[in-house]
Design an enzyme around this catalytic site. Structure first.
Site, PDB file in Angstrom:
ATOM      1  N   GLU A   9       0.798  -1.232   0.000  1.00  0.00           N
ATOM      2  CA  GLU A   9       0.000   0.000   0.000  1.00  0.00           C
ATOM      3  C   GLU A   9       0.824   1.271   0.000  1.00  0.00           C
ATOM      4  O   GLU A   9       0.455   2.254  -0.621  1.00  0.00           O
ATOM      5  CB  GLU A   9      -0.939   0.057   1.226  1.00  0.00           C
ATOM      6  CG  GLU A   9      -1.972  -1.027   1.266  1.00  0.00           C
ATOM      7  CD  GLU A   9      -1.530  -2.134   2.190  1.00  0.00           C
ATOM      8  OE1 GLU A   9      -0.349  -2.499   2.124  1.00  0.00           O
ATOM      9  OE2 GLU A   9      -2.359  -2.632   2.956  1.00  0.00           O
ATOM     10  N   ASP A  82      -2.082  -5.332   3.158  1.00  0.00           N
ATOM     11  CA  ASP A  82      -2.273  -5.713   4.569  1.00  0.00           C
ATOM     12  C   ASP A  82      -3.111  -6.979   4.715  1.00  0.00           C
ATOM     13  O   ASP A  82      -4.008  -7.244   3.911  1.00  0.00           O
ATOM     14  CB  ASP A  82      -2.937  -4.569   5.345  1.00  0.00           C
ATOM     15  CG  ASP A  82      -1.975  -3.436   5.638  1.00  0.00           C
ATOM     16  OD1 ASP A  82      -0.754  -3.648   5.510  1.00  0.00           O
ATOM     17  OD2 ASP A  82      -2.439  -2.342   5.991  1.00  0.00           O
ATOM     18  N   ASP A  84      -5.729  -8.005   6.200  1.00  0.00           N
ATOM     19  CA  ASP A  84      -7.081  -7.902   6.735  1.00  0.00           C
ATOM     20  C   ASP A  84      -8.060  -7.726   5.579  1.00  0.00           C
ATOM     21  O   ASP A  84      -7.664  -7.778   4.413  1.00  0.00           O
ATOM     22  CB  ASP A  84      -7.194  -6.752   7.748  1.00  0.00           C
ATOM     23  CG  ASP A  84      -6.808  -5.405   7.150  1.00  0.00           C
ATOM     24  OD1 ASP A  84      -6.622  -5.336   5.916  1.00  0.00           O
ATOM     25  OD2 ASP A  84      -6.684  -4.431   7.901  1.00  0.00           O
ATOM     26  N   GLU A  86      -9.617  -5.114   4.468  1.00  0.00           N
ATOM     27  CA  GLU A  86      -9.336  -3.932   3.646  1.00  0.00           C
ATOM     28  C   GLU A  86      -8.173  -4.218   2.706  1.00  0.00           C
ATOM     29  O   GLU A  86      -8.209  -3.874   1.520  1.00  0.00           O
ATOM     30  CB  GLU A  86      -9.021  -2.744   4.557  1.00  0.00           C
ATOM     31  CG  GLU A  86      -9.404  -1.402   3.985  1.00  0.00           C
ATOM     32  CD  GLU A  86     -10.908  -1.189   3.921  1.00  0.00           C
ATOM     33  OE1 GLU A  86     -11.345  -0.387   3.088  1.00  0.00           O
ATOM     34  OE2 GLU A  86     -11.640  -1.833   4.683  1.00  0.00           O
ATOM     35  N   TYR A 325       1.691  -6.259  12.811  1.00  0.00           N
ATOM     36  CA  TYR A 325       0.524  -5.574  12.236  1.00  0.00           C
ATOM     37  C   TYR A 325      -0.364  -5.006  13.331  1.00  0.00           C
ATOM     38  O   TYR A 325      -0.694  -5.686  14.306  1.00  0.00           O
ATOM     39  CB  TYR A 325      -0.258  -6.543  11.352  1.00  0.00           C
ATOM     40  CG  TYR A 325      -1.310  -5.869  10.526  1.00  0.00           C
ATOM     41  CD1 TYR A 325      -0.979  -4.815   9.688  1.00  0.00           C
ATOM     42  CD2 TYR A 325      -2.634  -6.274  10.595  1.00  0.00           C
ATOM     43  CE1 TYR A 325      -1.948  -4.185   8.914  1.00  0.00           C
ATOM     44  CE2 TYR A 325      -3.606  -5.652   9.820  1.00  0.00           C
ATOM     45  CZ  TYR A 325      -3.254  -4.603   8.991  1.00  0.00           C
ATOM     46  OH  TYR A 325      -4.210  -3.977   8.235  1.00  0.00           O
ATOM     47  N   ARG A 327      -3.522  -3.696  13.212  1.00  0.00           N
ATOM     48  CA  ARG A 327      -4.984  -3.803  13.185  1.00  0.00           C
ATOM     49  C   ARG A 327      -5.360  -5.234  13.516  1.00  0.00           C
ATOM     50  O   ARG A 327      -5.409  -6.092  12.637  1.00  0.00           O
ATOM     51  CB  ARG A 327      -5.533  -3.378  11.819  1.00  0.00           C
ATOM     52  CG  ARG A 327      -5.355  -1.891  11.555  1.00  0.00           C
ATOM     53  CD  ARG A 327      -6.028  -1.452  10.268  1.00  0.00           C
ATOM     54  NE  ARG A 327      -5.850  -0.019  10.076  1.00  0.00           N
ATOM     55  CZ  ARG A 327      -4.836   0.526   9.416  1.00  0.00           C
ATOM     56  NH1 ARG A 327      -3.922  -0.264   8.860  1.00  0.00           N
ATOM     57  NH2 ARG A 327      -4.736   1.834   9.285  1.00  0.00           N
ATOM     58  N   HIS A 372      -3.363 -12.983  13.309  1.00  0.00           N
ATOM     59  CA  HIS A 372      -3.075 -14.133  14.157  1.00  0.00           C
ATOM     60  C   HIS A 372      -2.305 -13.790  15.416  1.00  0.00           C
ATOM     61  O   HIS A 372      -2.045 -14.653  16.232  1.00  0.00           O
ATOM     62  CB  HIS A 372      -2.324 -15.209  13.354  1.00  0.00           C
ATOM     63  CG  HIS A 372      -0.938 -14.813  12.942  1.00  0.00           C
ATOM     64  ND1 HIS A 372      -0.316 -15.366  11.862  1.00  0.00           N
ATOM     65  CD2 HIS A 372      -0.043 -13.938  13.453  1.00  0.00           C
ATOM     66  CE1 HIS A 372       0.901 -14.865  11.724  1.00  0.00           C
ATOM     67  NE2 HIS A 372       1.075 -13.996  12.689  1.00  0.00           N
TER      68      HIS A 372
END
Length: 845
Positions: A9, A82, A84, A86, A325, A327, A372
């Site tokens: 990103e 990422d 997730d 998103e 990460y 989030r 995780h």
């Protein structure tokens, strides 16, 4: 030539990953989402199974082109956004775009996911790619469609019924409801008086506080003593029972002492050992809460800094991802991470700080699935002090917080020796009087040596003190006793930390959305900050009341949480992504239509009758206008135009009284004449409060126009005249040409142009012709303020602006003078928000 193209990103993330992958890999950034719903009505079509119309985000078009160009030279594409929903959606959208352009022909496409940006994690992910998860993509699409449908249907209804520029969101609105409900609790709260008997004991020259727990054989509770008379009666009885004398005056800064002191007897000592265990490592939510408590960071600031720590920070050896990460709602740690943390603990804090076995934490969140692991350092061996002076101070503080929490969670528990001592005042029996002293001693600090979790609105802990050694039968002096008056307090307003905690407890939104929820509430001016606490504004209360009254189901905490459960079910592949939308849409749009037809603007905007004006006999009401709340005398049906006055700072629509409202119409106030015979008048205009003298004005910086006296007004005017006299060097009295003193020195002006004065010229000696010549060569000053000449605009834009202006003119013009400077700002912001809302009314915060 690179054989493989990797997409992430952000450029910071790309820079960090590039050094781990070598020359066979080119790493580019998509700069976030590459496409989104078209910013107009019809982007989601419920009649066609909620078909969604996407378009490339204009600002990212060039990045997509760069990716397409680089892909021509590569054989494989690795989508490494990422891990997730998103991130999965960003990868999917990019793949769809590239496929539509024919850029994927003959290329292999892989999806790779990693939860920390380290060499091993990145390389392992590249070696073990997977396919895109359409379940995660569909969950994100369903969420986006829901937010769009709410925003593009509910926000315009607010514009019609309340004020332009407002917005309503599927998750934002329940958050606003929380803040408004807490405000209502505070306003409805009625304080209740109660008294306590505060005592001080002394043994071996050490003083310690005592709590009265029994009086006359009855347990003492909060409201046992409801007034001063009851407290005085108890105080007198206890003094008599202990043989104490009267309270004597004490030296300054010391508590008054009894002379002689009373006598208390120790009748029981209860000693226990208490263990305190560490908190689990950070999730997104708990990180935001602790950063707010300990560092004073907003949720938005915390997430921005955490993003930087995750993507890579250079502290001497190139960019390195310092945390995993950020989030996530998981609290577990990888076995390798636990092993490294335990090694660091043994090395830094000693073997005694290590428990025999590693600690494992279990998720309490029923839908924890986004990552995780909890948030932790990518390497616990990078100690916080190693980063001091090498990275930004804010980044270092947040890293320290994350490091300490992760390390502390694997340390031994803290051990306290606690003691509770009961002391008898007077004789033992059924009607005995009993004091209690509580204390504790930290025997083994364990994890507390590194980190202790913060609390919101925590009361002082009276147990955390060391008491002198005592045994049963010992006599203790009662050296002080006095009654203290208290009143119950309302619940505290939400802070960022406590609001995030409440949102999480109710299952509203996802941890990654909390920062944007809070940001939207502030941007829409639905809330103000009182210290670091949220306080609902008038417009925030109106919007909440409108939604709670007419759309109660959709701002209900249970409904919002249930919708999150459905989206989670979609992400697990348990139901099709259109199912939550089908359940939601028809009842929602039916309610929109019903409300539009049956709810008046006055009802929606909570216009409230205050009473009757004793002079005119007309009704007085308080209302919300386009420039803010105002009081109105009369109605639109009257022959005479109604009179308007804006509320003063601090006044609220739901608490203002008739008397307060009528006082607002005192302006303009004629104060009297000064020595020059000029009539002085106090008023409020577009740029704030002022004193008018003759045809000129003097701003009021500190004084209140409603209460300023003639004497003080004369002082303000004289100060303004002196400032003007010092400012004006020459005034030719022709074509507004003047020579003035400015912030950067003397200059010439005719109100349209400002001209510099040559350095070799004395400003006092300039002639009118010289000034005209210098002004002719100067550039025209850009227009400012309400009456400035407007720059020509394109025909389409002009039409749009004209339409907006026409709509805005439906609000009462007389509401303008309200604290003019602030209101002018609000008006601009409201207009900007209205335009912005047309494009992004559906964006959920």
């Amino acid at each position: 030539m690179a054989q493989n193209l990797v997409i992430v990103e952000s450029p910071a993330k790309a820079k960090t990953i590039k050094k781990y992958l070598g020359n066979d890999f080119e790493v580019l950034a998509s700069y976030g989402h590459v496409r989104d719903l078209v910013p107009k009505e019809g982007a989601v079509d419920p009649s066609r199974q909620f078909a969604m119309k996407y378009d490339v985000i204009e600002r990212n078009e060039r990045h997509v082109e760069a990716i397409s160009k680089a892909l021509k030279k590569a054989k494989s594409l690795y989508l490494a956004t990422d891990p997730d929903r998103e991130g999965e959606a960003i990868s999917w959208h990019l793949r769809e775009l590239l496929n539509d352009r024919g850029a994927l022909e003959g290329k292999t496409v892989h999806r790779v996911a990693f939860y920390e940006i380290t060499k091993n994690a990145v390389r392992q992910a590249i070696e073990e790619p997977r396919d895109l998860s359409l379940d995660l993509v569909n969950a994100q699409q369903a969420r986006r469609a829901l937010d769009y449908l709410v925003g593009f249907n509910l926000s315009p209804l607010l514009w019609k019924k309340v004020r332009r520029g407002l917005s309503a969101g599927r998750v934002q609105s329940p958050a606003l409801r929380m803040i408004c409900e807490r405000e209502a609790e505070i306003q409805a709260f009625v304080p209740r008086e109660y008294w306590t008997l505060d005592a001080l004991g002394q043994r071996s020259e050490q003083s310690f506080p005592l709590k009265l727990v029994e009086f006359g054989g009855r347990k003492v509770e909060q409201f046992s003593f409801g007034d001063a008379a009851a407290a005085n009666e108890v105080e007198a009885a206890l003094l008599a029972a202990t043989g104490a004398g009267q309270t004597k005056a004490a030296a300054e800064g010391e508590a008054p002492r009894l002379a002689p002191p009373g006598k208390l007897r120790v009748i029981s000592i209860d000693r226990k050992q208490r263990n305190r265990h560490p908190a689990p490592p950070f999730t997104t939510s708990t990180l935001q809460q602790e950063a707010a408590r300990k560092l004073g960071y907003s949720a938005q600031r915390t997430m921005r800094l955490a993003q930087q720590l995750y993507e890579g920070v250079d502290y001497g050896e190139g960019a390195v991802g310092l945390i995993t990460y950020m989030r996530t709602d998981a609290v577990n740690l990888a076995n390798e991470a636990i092993g490294e943390i335990r090694q660091v603990i043994g090395k830094v804090y000693g073997a005694e700080a290590l428990p025999e076995a590693a600690r494992f934490f279990k998720n309490k969140s029923r839908n924890a699935q986004e990552a995780h692991e909890a948030i932790r350092p990518t390497s616990a061996a990078v100690l916080p002090h190693m980063l001091e002076g090498r990275i930004d101070a804010d980044l270092q503080k947040l890293y320290t917080l994350i490091w300490k929490r992760a390390v502390a969670c694997q340390m031994t528990h803290a051990v306290f020796d606690t003691v509770a001592i009961d002391l008898l005042a007077g004789k033992e029996g059924a009607d005995r009087n009993l004091f209690r002293a509580n204390g504790s001693t930290l025997v083994k600090p364990g994890f507390i040596a590194v980190y202790l979790e913060g609390q919101d609105d925590a009361a002082d802990d009276d147990d955390d003190r060391i008491l002198p050694a005592m045994q049963e039968g010992d006599v203790v002096d009662l050296v002080s006793l006095r009654g203290t008056q208290h009143f119950t307090e309302p619940p505290p307003r939400y802070s960022e930390a406590s609001l995030v905690k409440a949102l999480e407890e109710h299952g509203i939104g996802r941890p990654s959305t909390y920062a944007s929820i809070i940001s939207t509430l502030k941007d829409r001016e639905y809330v103000d900050m009182d210290g670091r606490r949220f306080i609902a504004t008038d417009i925030g209360k109106i919007v909440n009341n409108f939604l709670s009254t007419h759309f109660s189901k959709y701002v209900d905490y249970g409904f919002t949480a249930a919708m999150e459960d459905e989206l989670d079910a979609v992400s697990r592949g348990e139901e099709p992504w259109t199912e939550p939308l089908q359940k939601f849409w028809q009842p929602f749009v039916d309610l929109i239509d019903h409300t539009e037809k049956n709810v008046s603007r006055d009802e929606a905007a909570q216009a409230r009758e205050l009473g009757t004006d004793p002079v005119s006999g007309k009704p007085v009401s308080v209302r919300m206008g386009r420039f803010g709340p105002f009081v109105q005398i009369g109605t639109r049906d009257d022959e005479e135009k109604p009179r308007f006055a804006g509320l003063r700072p601090g006044q609220k629509m739901d608490t203002i009284t008739l008397a307060d409202g009528l006082q607002l119409f005192q302006l303009p106030r004629k104060l009297g004449a000064n020595a020059e015979g000029e009539m002085l008048e106090a008023n409020i205009g577009r740029f704030g409060p002022y004193i008018k003298y003759g045809s000129k004005y003097a701003s009021l910086k500190e004084d209140d126009p409603y209460t300023i006296t003639l004497e003080r007004a004369i002082e303000v005017v004289e100060a303004k005249k002196l400032a003007d006299a010092n400012r004006i060097i020459q005034d030719f009295g022709i074509d507004d040409i003047q020579v003035l003193n400015g912030r950067y020195g003397p200059y010439i002006t005719d109100k349209l142009r400002n001209a510099r004065i040559p350095k070799d010229r004395d400003p006092k000696t300039l002639t009118l012709d010289e000034c005209r010549e210098l002004l002719a060569a100067a550039p025209q000053r850009p227009g400012r303020g309400r009456f400035a000449k407007k720059t020509p605009v394109a025909k389409g834009k002009a039409k749009s602006k004209a339409k907006t202006a026409t709509t805005a003119e439906t609000a009462p013009e007389a509401a303008k003078p309200v604290k003019a400077k602030a209101k002018a700002k609000t008006s601009k912001k409201a207009k900007a928000n209205a335009k912005k809302s047309k494009k992004s009314a559906s964006t959920e915060a």
